[in-house]
Design an enzyme around this catalytic site. Structure first.
Site, PDB file in Angstrom:
ATOM      1  N   HIS A  77       0.797  -1.228   0.000  1.00  0.00           N
ATOM      2  CA  HIS A  77       0.000   0.000   0.000  1.00  0.00           C
ATOM      3  C   HIS A  77       0.832   1.281   0.000  1.00  0.00           C
ATOM      4  O   HIS A  77       0.284   2.367  -0.188  1.00  0.00           O
ATOM      5  CB  HIS A  77      -1.006  -0.006   1.156  1.00  0.00           C
ATOM      6  CG  HIS A  77      -2.334   0.564   0.799  1.00  0.00           C
ATOM      7  ND1 HIS A  77      -3.476   0.378   1.550  1.00  0.00           N
ATOM      8  CD2 HIS A  77      -2.728   1.354  -0.250  1.00  0.00           C
ATOM      9  CE1 HIS A  77      -4.486   1.011   0.976  1.00  0.00           C
ATOM     10  NE2 HIS A  77      -4.064   1.610  -0.109  1.00  0.00           N
TER      11      HIS A  77
ATOM     12  N   ASP B 175      -9.967  -0.421   3.927  1.00  0.00           N
ATOM     13  CA  ASP B 175      -8.793  -1.051   4.536  1.00  0.00           C
ATOM     14  C   ASP B 175      -9.131  -1.478   5.961  1.00  0.00           C
ATOM     15  O   ASP B 175      -9.969  -0.853   6.620  1.00  0.00           O
ATOM     16  CB  ASP B 175      -7.668   0.016   4.570  1.00  0.00           C
ATOM     17  CG  ASP B 175      -6.264  -0.564   4.646  1.00  0.00           C
ATOM     18  OD1 ASP B 175      -6.072  -1.566   5.343  1.00  0.00           O
ATOM     19  OD2 ASP B 175      -5.368   0.028   4.025  1.00  0.00           O
TER      20      ASP B 175
ATOM     21  N   HIS C 115      -6.793  -1.128   8.005  1.00  0.00           N
ATOM     22  CA  HIS C 115      -5.848  -0.217   8.656  1.00  0.00           C
ATOM     23  C   HIS C 115      -6.032   1.208   8.141  1.00  0.00           C
ATOM     24  O   HIS C 115      -6.502   1.398   7.018  1.00  0.00           O
ATOM     25  CB  HIS C 115      -4.406  -0.654   8.355  1.00  0.00           C
ATOM     26  CG  HIS C 115      -4.151  -2.114   8.587  1.00  0.00           C
ATOM     27  ND1 HIS C 115      -4.274  -3.052   7.584  1.00  0.00           N
ATOM     28  CD2 HIS C 115      -3.815  -2.783   9.707  1.00  0.00           C
ATOM     29  CE1 HIS C 115      -4.008  -4.256   8.075  1.00  0.00           C
ATOM     30  NE2 HIS C 115      -3.741  -4.132   9.373  1.00  0.00           N
TER      31      HIS C 115
ATOM     32  N   ASP D  15      -3.414   3.389   7.837  1.00  0.00           N
ATOM     33  CA  ASP D  15      -2.216   3.743   7.061  1.00  0.00           C
ATOM     34  C   ASP D  15      -1.913   5.232   7.117  1.00  0.00           C
ATOM     35  O   ASP D  15      -1.545   5.856   6.113  1.00  0.00           O
ATOM     36  CB  ASP D  15      -2.370   3.264   5.597  1.00  0.00           C
ATOM     37  CG  ASP D  15      -2.417   1.750   5.481  1.00  0.00           C
ATOM     38  OD1 ASP D  15      -2.072   1.053   6.465  1.00  0.00           O
ATOM     39  OD2 ASP D  15      -2.808   1.247   4.405  1.00  0.00           O
TER      40      ASP D  15
ATOM     41  N   HIS E 175       4.227   1.178   4.304  1.00  0.00           N
ATOM     42  CA  HIS E 175       2.846   0.906   3.863  1.00  0.00           C
ATOM     43  C   HIS E 175       1.824   1.250   4.953  1.00  0.00           C
ATOM     44  O   HIS E 175       0.632   1.304   4.663  1.00  0.00           O
ATOM     45  CB  HIS E 175       2.674  -0.543   3.365  1.00  0.00           C
ATOM     46  CG  HIS E 175       2.525  -1.585   4.429  1.00  0.00           C
ATOM     47  ND1 HIS E 175       1.871  -2.774   4.218  1.00  0.00           N
ATOM     48  CD2 HIS E 175       2.965  -1.625   5.714  1.00  0.00           C
ATOM     49  CE1 HIS E 175       1.908  -3.507   5.325  1.00  0.00           C
ATOM     50  NE2 HIS E 175       2.568  -2.833   6.240  1.00  0.00           N
TER      51      HIS E 175
ATOM     52  N   ASP F 190      -7.423  -1.779  -0.202  1.00  0.00           N
ATOM     53  CA  ASP F 190      -6.475  -2.753   0.351  1.00  0.00           C
ATOM     54  C   ASP F 190      -7.248  -4.045   0.543  1.00  0.00           C
ATOM     55  O   ASP F 190      -8.267  -4.071   1.247  1.00  0.00           O
ATOM     56  CB  ASP F 190      -5.959  -2.213   1.694  1.00  0.00           C
ATOM     57  CG  ASP F 190      -4.904  -3.096   2.340  1.00  0.00           C
ATOM     58  OD1 ASP F 190      -4.918  -4.325   2.117  1.00  0.00           O
ATOM     59  OD2 ASP F 190      -4.082  -2.542   3.095  1.00  0.00           O
TER      60      ASP F 190
ATOM     61  N   ASP G  89      -6.878  -6.422   2.329  1.00  0.00           N
ATOM     62  CA  ASP G  89      -7.048  -6.876   3.715  1.00  0.00           C
ATOM     63  C   ASP G  89      -8.267  -6.263   4.397  1.00  0.00           C
ATOM     64  O   ASP G  89      -8.590  -6.611   5.543  1.00  0.00           O
ATOM     65  CB  ASP G  89      -5.762  -6.716   4.538  1.00  0.00           C
ATOM     66  CG  ASP G  89      -5.412  -5.279   4.923  1.00  0.00           C
ATOM     67  OD1 ASP G  89      -6.294  -4.417   5.027  1.00  0.00           O
ATOM     68  OD2 ASP G  89      -4.200  -5.033   5.151  1.00  0.00           O
TER      69      ASP G  89
ATOM     70  N   GLU H  53      -1.905  -5.074  -1.865  1.00  0.00           N
ATOM     71  CA  GLU H  53      -1.645  -6.006  -0.751  1.00  0.00           C
ATOM     72  C   GLU H  53      -2.095  -7.454  -0.996  1.00  0.00           C
ATOM     73  O   GLU H  53      -2.163  -8.247  -0.058  1.00  0.00           O
ATOM     74  CB  GLU H  53      -2.236  -5.480   0.573  1.00  0.00           C
ATOM     75  CG  GLU H  53      -1.654  -4.145   1.043  1.00  0.00           C
ATOM     76  CD  GLU H  53      -0.252  -4.228   1.666  1.00  0.00           C
ATOM     77  OE1 GLU H  53       0.251  -5.353   1.900  1.00  0.00           O
ATOM     78  OE2 GLU H  53       0.351  -3.155   1.893  1.00  0.00           O
TER      79      GLU H  53
HETATM   80  N1  ARG Z   1      -1.168  -1.380   4.090  1.00  0.00           N
HETATM   81  C1  ARG Z   1      -1.156  -2.151   5.175  1.00  0.00           C
HETATM   82  N2  ARG Z   1      -1.505  -3.408   5.095  1.00  0.00           N
HETATM   83  N3  ARG Z   1      -0.772  -1.566   6.310  1.00  0.00           N
HETATM   84  C2  ARG Z   1      -0.649  -2.251   7.566  1.00  0.00           C
HETATM   85  C3  ARG Z   1      -0.150  -1.313   8.625  1.00  0.00           C
HETATM   86  C4  ARG Z   1       0.006  -1.995   9.960  1.00  0.00           C
HETATM   87  C5  ARG Z   1       0.447  -1.086  11.088  1.00  0.00           C
HETATM   88  N4  ARG Z   1      -0.537  -0.086  11.362  1.00  0.00           N
HETATM   89  C6  ARG Z   1       1.794  -0.423  10.758  1.00  0.00           C
HETATM   90  O1  ARG Z   1       1.905   0.755  10.750  1.00  0.00           O
HETATM   91  O2  ARG Z   1       2.740  -1.107  10.514  1.00  0.00           O
HETATM   92 MN    MN Z   2      -3.453  -0.527   3.571  1.00  0.00          MN
HETATM   93 MN    MN Z   3      -4.434  -2.954   5.414  1.00  0.00          MN
END
Ligand code: ARG
Ligand code: MN
Ligand code: MN
Length: 324
Positions: A115, A143, A145, A147, A160, A249, A251, A294
């Site tokens: 990402h 997402d 998350h 991010d 990411h 994303d 996920d 992702e």
């Molecule tokens: N694009 C993603 N899958 N990001 C996951 C981030 C996970 C966590 N918040 C980090 O800063 O590492």
């Molecule tokens: Mn993401």
């Molecule tokens: Mn994510």
């Protein structure tokens, strides 16, 4: 099954033309395999489907960009960021590639990659939309998350987890080889950002969302109101006169539908809910670009085909595929 084509969007001058950018990049996180996703998605027939079933004219240089020539040899951590120069170099080049397509009024579809590549895609469309239409663009970020970690507060140092921080200027860095190339025209307002699907947000990120009043719909909100109402509220926040960049994303989906991804989180969207979000965003007629990121076919290998199918389905839904 052929359907009458419906294309995004009133903000495109060539709504049936797709600029496709394939970015096999994994440097925004530590797990190998996510660089193989664009090839896997294309080999599973995604672009053929978009052309044959949905009548898009595909502009793609048939190259999966690994950007090896952009990966610097010396790349020490900087302000807690891992591989900052590699991510910066790749996203800088990607930004101008996306900008070129978007400036011609084509829809831009980017297949990642992790990402972190959104630093390139969102900045590229934001700049083109500003120049072409004199408007600010909105971002819908689907997402698990947010991010939006500032480098110093990221628990992992993986970029990411930070793209939205740089894209909104909440994080800034002046070094030209570490995102200093991001200029005012690349930036997205926190007012024009909406999240859907959140369920794993770091402490510092929660503070940022609260303090800046960023619109965020978590899985809790989806359980409470249902996906239909949540998408309605998300789109109402953006307003009907704003071009939209959708950054999806994989996920965001529950691992049941998308197990092959680097940071899976249980309790996510069903594939149908993911498709529904994409269908509704398409229906606005305001969608100008989409990222799908992702997908990591080498993780949970038995689920890889399932994850790739889910990814293809999301893209088709955003590009106007309908159920009947
Ligand atoms: N694009 C993603 N899958 N990001 C996951 C981030 C996970 C966590 N918040 C980090 O800063 O590492
Ligand atoms: Mn993401
Ligand atoms: Mn994510």
């Amino acid at each position: 099954m052929t359907q009458p084509p419906t294309f995004p969007s009133r903000f495109l001058s060539h709504p049936n033309q797709l600029g496709v950018v394939a970015v096999g990049f994994n440097g925004g996180q530590m797990k190998k395999g996510v660089e193989a996703a664009p090839m896997a998605l294309i080999e599973s027939g995604l672009l053929t489907q978009l052309h044959e079933d949905l009548d898009y004219e595909i502009h793609h240089d048939n190259i999966i960009h690994y950007y090896e020539q952009d990966i610097p040899e010396e790349d020490p951590d900087h302000r807690n960021m891992k591989k900052p120069r590699a991510v910066s170099a790749v996203t800088e080049r990607l930004s101008s590639q996306v900008y070129e397509y978007a400036k011609e009024g084509k829809f831009v579809l980017t297949l990642g990659g992790d990402h972190s590549i959104a630093i390139g895609t969102v900045s590229g469309t934001a700049k083109a939309i500003r120049e072409r239409l004199g408007r600010e663009m909105a971002v819908i970020w689907v997402d698990a998350h947010a991010d939006i970690n500032l480098p110093e507060m990221s628990p992992s140092g993986n970029i990411h987890g930070m793209p939205m921080a740089f894209l909104t200027r909440l994080a800034r860095e002046d070094r030209p080889d570490i995102f200093g190339w991001l200029k005012d025209e690349h930036i997205v307002s926190t007012r024009k950002l909406v999240y859907i699907g959140l369920r794993d947000v770091d402490r510092g990120e929660k503070k940022i969302l609260r303090e800046h009043g960023i619109k965020a719909f978590s899985m809790h909100d989806i359980d409470r109101h249902g996906i239909g109402r949540v998408v309605e509220m998300a789109l109402a926040h953006i307003g009907n006169d704003t071009p939209i960049h959708l950054s999806f994303d994989v996920d965001a989906l529950d691992p049941q539908w998308a197990p092959s991804t680097g940071t899976p989180v249980r309790g996510g969207l069903t594939l149908r809910e993911g498709d529904f979000i994409c269908e509704c965003v398409h229906e606005t007629g305001n969608l100008v670009a989409m990222d799908l990121v992702e997908v990591n076919p080498s993780l949970e290998a038995v689920g890889a085909a399932e994850t790739i199918r889910a990814g293809c389905s999301l893209v088709r839904s955003a590009l106007g595929d309908t159920l009947v």
